[in-house]
Design an enzyme around this catalytic site. Sequence first.
Site, PDB file in Angstrom:
ATOM      1  N   ASP A  13       0.730  -1.057  -0.094  1.00 11.06           N
ATOM      2  CA  ASP A  13      -0.094   0.208   0.031  1.00 11.06           C
ATOM      3  C   ASP A  13       0.855   1.316  -0.105  1.00 11.06           C
ATOM      4  OD1 ASP A  13      -2.242  -1.575   0.027  1.00 11.06           O
ATOM      5  OD2 ASP A  13      -1.897  -1.765   2.392  1.00 11.06           O
ATOM      6  N   LYS A  16       2.067   2.114  -5.141  1.00 14.19           N
ATOM      7  CA  LYS A  16       2.887   1.629  -6.481  1.00 14.19           C
ATOM      8  C   LYS A  16       2.068   1.761  -7.522  1.00 14.19           C
ATOM      9  CE  LYS A  16       3.127  -2.548  -4.543  1.00 14.19           C
ATOM     10  NZ  LYS A  16       2.996  -2.209  -2.998  1.00 14.19           N
ATOM     11  N   LYS A  18       0.013   4.381  -8.628  1.00 14.91           N
ATOM     12  CA  LYS A  18       0.361   5.438  -9.258  1.00 14.91           C
ATOM     13  C   LYS A  18       1.363   5.688 -10.089  1.00 14.91           C
ATOM     14  CE  LYS A  18       1.537  10.193  -8.481  1.00 14.91           C
ATOM     15  NZ  LYS A  18       1.626  11.501  -7.894  1.00 14.91           N
ATOM     16  N   GLY A  40      -3.953  -4.387  -4.322  1.00 12.49           N
ATOM     17  CA  GLY A  40      -5.022  -3.316  -4.884  1.00 12.49           C
ATOM     18  C   GLY A  40      -4.105  -2.121  -5.146  1.00 12.49           C
ATOM     19  N   HIS A  41      -4.196  -1.803  -6.694  1.00 12.22           N
ATOM     20  CA  HIS A  41      -3.375  -0.674  -7.098  1.00 12.22           C
ATOM     21  C   HIS A  41      -4.419   0.151  -7.565  1.00 12.22           C
ATOM     22  CE1 HIS A  41       0.499  -3.438  -7.544  1.00 12.22           C
ATOM     23  NE2 HIS A  41      -0.051  -3.074  -6.359  1.00 12.22           N
ATOM     24  N   GLN A 224       2.449  -6.133  -3.079  1.00 13.21           N
ATOM     25  CA  GLN A 224       2.815  -5.915  -1.464  1.00 13.21           C
ATOM     26  C   GLN A 224       3.962  -5.295  -1.373  1.00 13.21           C
ATOM     27  OE1 GLN A 224       1.613  -9.666  -3.196  1.00 13.21           O
ATOM     28  NE2 GLN A 224      -0.277  -8.743  -2.778  1.00 13.21           N
TER      29      GLN A 224
HETATM   30  P1  IMP Z   1      -2.423 -12.841   1.763  1.00 15.92           P
HETATM   31  O1  IMP Z   1      -1.428 -12.397   0.870  1.00 15.92           O
HETATM   32  O2  IMP Z   1      -4.026 -12.387   1.346  1.00 15.92           O
HETATM   33  O3  IMP Z   1      -2.233 -14.198   1.881  1.00 15.92           O
HETATM   34  O4  IMP Z   1      -2.364 -12.117   2.950  1.00 15.92           O
HETATM   35  C1  IMP Z   1      -1.061 -12.041   3.799  1.00 15.92           C
HETATM   36  C2  IMP Z   1      -0.687 -10.804   4.434  1.00 15.92           C
HETATM   37  O5  IMP Z   1      -0.455 -10.025   3.268  1.00 15.92           O
HETATM   38  C3  IMP Z   1      -1.798 -10.023   5.040  1.00 15.92           C
HETATM   39  O6  IMP Z   1      -1.363  -9.312   6.202  1.00 15.92           O
HETATM   40  C4  IMP Z   1      -2.563  -9.104   4.102  1.00 15.92           C
HETATM   41  O7  IMP Z   1      -3.128  -8.046   4.807  1.00 15.92           O
HETATM   42  C5  IMP Z   1      -1.143  -8.717   3.497  1.00 15.92           C
HETATM   43  N1  IMP Z   1      -1.464  -8.378   2.133  1.00 15.92           N
HETATM   44  C6  IMP Z   1      -1.611  -8.983   0.902  1.00 15.92           C
HETATM   45  N2  IMP Z   1      -1.772  -8.364  -0.116  1.00 15.92           N
HETATM   46  C7  IMP Z   1      -1.538  -6.902   0.192  1.00 15.92           C
HETATM   47  C8  IMP Z   1      -1.469  -5.476  -0.343  1.00 15.92           C
HETATM   48  O8  IMP Z   1      -1.717  -5.406  -1.589  1.00 15.92           O
HETATM   49  N3  IMP Z   1      -1.225  -4.559   0.343  1.00 15.92           N
HETATM   50  C9  IMP Z   1      -1.084  -4.542   1.549  1.00 15.92           C
HETATM   51  N4  IMP Z   1      -1.212  -5.702   2.274  1.00 15.92           N
HETATM   52  C10 IMP Z   1      -1.461  -6.888   1.669  1.00 15.92           C
END
Ligand code: IMP
Length: 429
Positions: A13, A16, A18, A40-41, A224
């Site tokens: 978060d 990225k 933008k 989520g971008h 991520q």
């Molecule tokens: P998972 O990727 O759904 O297995 O989640 C594992 C951890 O990564 C959790 O703490 C989620 O909140 C975090 N996470 C997964 N995708 C994102 C992202 O795009 N942004 C921020 N945190 C993420």
Amino acid sequence: MSNITVIGSQWGDEGKGKIVDWLARKADVVVRFQGGHNAGHTLVIGDQVYKLHLLPSGIVRPGKLSIIGNGVVVDPWALLKEIAGLREQGIEIIPANLLVSENAPMILPLHGEIDRALEEARGAQKIGTTGRGIGPAYEDKIGRRALRICDLAHPDTLRKKLENMMLYHNALLKGLGAKPVDIEACAKSLEEIAPQILPFAGSSWQALDKASSAKKKILFEGAQGIMLDIDHGTYPFVTSSNTVAAQAASGSGTGADHVGYVLGITKAYTTRVGSGPFPTELSDNIGETLGKRGHEFGTTTGRKRRCGWFDAVQVRQAVKTGGIHGIALTKLDVMDTLETIKICVAYECRGKRYDYLPAAADLQAEVKPVYETLPGWQSSLEGVRKFEELPENAVKYIRHLETLIGVPATVISTSPQRDDTIMLKELFQ
Ligand code: IMP
């Protein structure tokens, strides 16, 4: 080498989407190489807001090839839904501008169910996953049972592979007293969507080889952040893929030397969604202010993000493990109203001072930040597009961060809008 790899240097978060969109104006190819629709971008272009999860951010720019690499776990239903949503917003998505790697593993409905059931079973120990089935799908990939995009073209193989996969899962489900997966129903629903997915399926390594030979500019888009990396993050509170720049190569089928300039997207403060250690977390008014001004709610799950001060120890470590050459500093304007600003420069734990985040989960949970305090700038940075127009205290803050993390800020973003971006170095050569 004229390629760029964009990765998150914190817990995701960082903004990225933008930056990738902005860099994509000069790229020919944009490639996702890990994660899935847990990402989520958000892109804000004029009065349009695009929320992307699985599709590379380059998709909104005409004339670019977007590639979903083999390192991504693809939920084919989520992909079709996202394509449909963007088409409704006027974006053209056709096989000429989207390629889905034929050897990317698929997320099936079963994976989401297992993900959510495991989270519930973990109770207070839960990871806080996005519930999208990411972890269970990667487990199946490593366990050599996954169905891949190419299997959609071969119904007989698909059924056999599904039976093999369910040998494993149905035994587990039986042990848990849950209903087994109906293999026939699963095969049928995959066969139904196959004709919509297969036109996009192809070889990402060949497409990248062709692009490289033609001297095209390639932009690799990470999802991520480094602290969620399966090896280098705050394990076990991490995602199930490698989020470091090296993954751009193996997750798309190109050589390690093609990764190019590694840009670490770095928020001017810190946020995290889900559980796990967060040394600089703020549970006071300042944390609330950052959350409100920064609209810190997850793009994928809508969850409120935890907020805290900038952690220079953590980012310095991410620079090393991620292979970051320079950072794009985002959301500096969110701190406009603060009188003073703290930066974590070391940790203390059990009488010892640390200049890195120790690997043991117990220590990670216990470390206390050692702060330095800087004066705030208390004026609006929103929309500033020239470095010279930044107030003195904002420049001091940026320069101090650079010294602490050991790499320069090459891009500064001052609002979610595409053009509110200060570029201090031309990255695409
Ligand atoms: P998972 O990727 O759904 O297995 O989640 C594992 C951890 O990564 C959790 O703490 C989620 O909140 C975090 N996470 C997964 N995708 C994102 C992202 O795009 N942004 C921020 N945190 C993420």
